[in-house]
Design an enzyme around this catalytic site. Structure first.
Site, PDB file in Angstrom:
ATOM      1  CG  ASP A  99     -15.951  12.443  11.931  1.00 55.01           C
ATOM      2  OD1 ASP A  99     -14.996  12.479  11.119  1.00 55.01           O
ATOM      3  OD2 ASP A  99     -16.664  13.435  12.188  1.00 55.01           O
ATOM      4  CG  HIS A 241     -19.976   8.651  11.960  1.00 54.34           C
ATOM      5  ND1 HIS A 241     -20.891   9.337  11.178  1.00 54.34           N
ATOM      6  CD2 HIS A 241     -19.546   9.524  12.899  1.00 54.34           C
ATOM      7  CE1 HIS A 241     -21.011  10.579  11.633  1.00 54.34           C
ATOM      8  NE2 HIS A 241     -20.201  10.722  12.674  1.00 54.34           N
TER       9      HIS A 241
HETATM   10 ZN    ZN Z   1     -18.024  12.255  16.092  1.00 53.46          ZN
END
Ligand code: ZN
Length: 274
Positions: A99, A241
């Site tokens: 993400d 991430h």
């Molecule tokens: Zn996020």
């Protein structure tokens, strides 16, 4: 005279008896013929039935043979199916998702590492991070990764009106489509907040996760690796991430370790389509 009459009488009786016997035998003969004929008829009929029986038997045999063939075919299909199923079973699938990117440095590093390892992953990109980094998005598509939507400015879309939320998603999807030719079909709502009542939900599939090492809180590679390896199982969706160097390093180590354990990394789409 008496003798003559008696002789005639005897002759007559004999004659009559002969005629009687003659008629009797003729009748008997006729009856026998008729019976024989009838018997012949029955025999013929029996033969005919027997023929039919043979035909029937032959049909049944053929049917049985045919059934056996079909059964065999079915068995063969089943066996083939089992074999395919077993192959699929042997392939333990798992999905890596990233993400918040694209990051100008770390996402590139990650893409290089995944390419070297033949791994397909899913990137839920933030629209406002795309301008000036179009080459990274293009590379993701070229390498066979799935590009998903993480809104335009990382907002909590469940707090927006349906109209605003759809605009957030469309803005990012349009950017991705301009670069790759494909709009985004999957969305990861920031903070995991997805409002099922969103109007645009019909054209977007919300994807959550099953393994979250909270990589952004620790930014510690070995801790992230340990948490993921401890939890990872078949069909899991791992959340990381690509905005942190520690997470990118952790991701590549996770790939090496899980590939050694027989896992195959696939996109979220491939996992969900199973
Ligand atoms: Zn996020």
């Amino acid at each position: 005279m008496d003798t003559q009459i008696r002789g005639k009488a005897v002759g007559f009786v004999l004659f009559a008896a002969m005629i009687f016997l003659s008629i009797y035998f003729q009748r008997q003969q006729a009856q026998t013929d008729a019976e024989q004929a009838a018997a012949g008829q029955v025999a013929a009929e029996q033969q005919a039935e027997s023929g039919a029986g043979q035909q029937l038997g032959s049909d049944a045999g053929q049917q049985a043979g045919s059934d056996a063939g079909q059964q065999l075919g079915s068995d063969a299909r089943q066996q083939a199916g089992n074999s395919v199923g077993q192959q699929a079973d042997m392939e333990k699938k798992i999905a890596l998702t990233f993400d918040d990117g694209p990051h100008p440095v770390y996402t590139k590093l990650l893409l290089d590492g995944l390419r070297e390892r033949g791994v397909k992953a899913t990137f839920f990109v933030v629209g406002e991070n795309i301008p000036g980094r179009e080459d990274i998005i293009r590379q993701m598509a070229q390498d066979g990764h799935l590009i998903g939507n993480h809104t335009y400015d990382h907002c909590d879309i469940s707090s927006l009106s349906a109209e605003e939320a759809c605009r957030e998603l469309k803005k990012t999807s349009d950017l991705v489509e301009q670069i790759t030719g494909n709009a985004t079909a999957y969305v990861r709502p920031p903070f995991g907040k997805w409002d099922d009542a969103l109007d645009c939900r019909t054209s977007m599939i919300a994807v959550k996760w099953t393994v979250d090492p909270m990589d952004w809180t620790t930014k510690n590679t070995s801790q992230v690796v340990a948490k993921v390896l401890e939890a990872a199982a078949e069909n899991d969706i791992i959340l990381l991430h690509d905005y942190y160097e520690s997470s990118v390093k952790a991701a590549l180590e996770i790939v090496d370790r899980l590939q050694a354990e027989g896992f195959t990394f696939v996109t979220v789409e491939e996992l969900l389509l199973e």
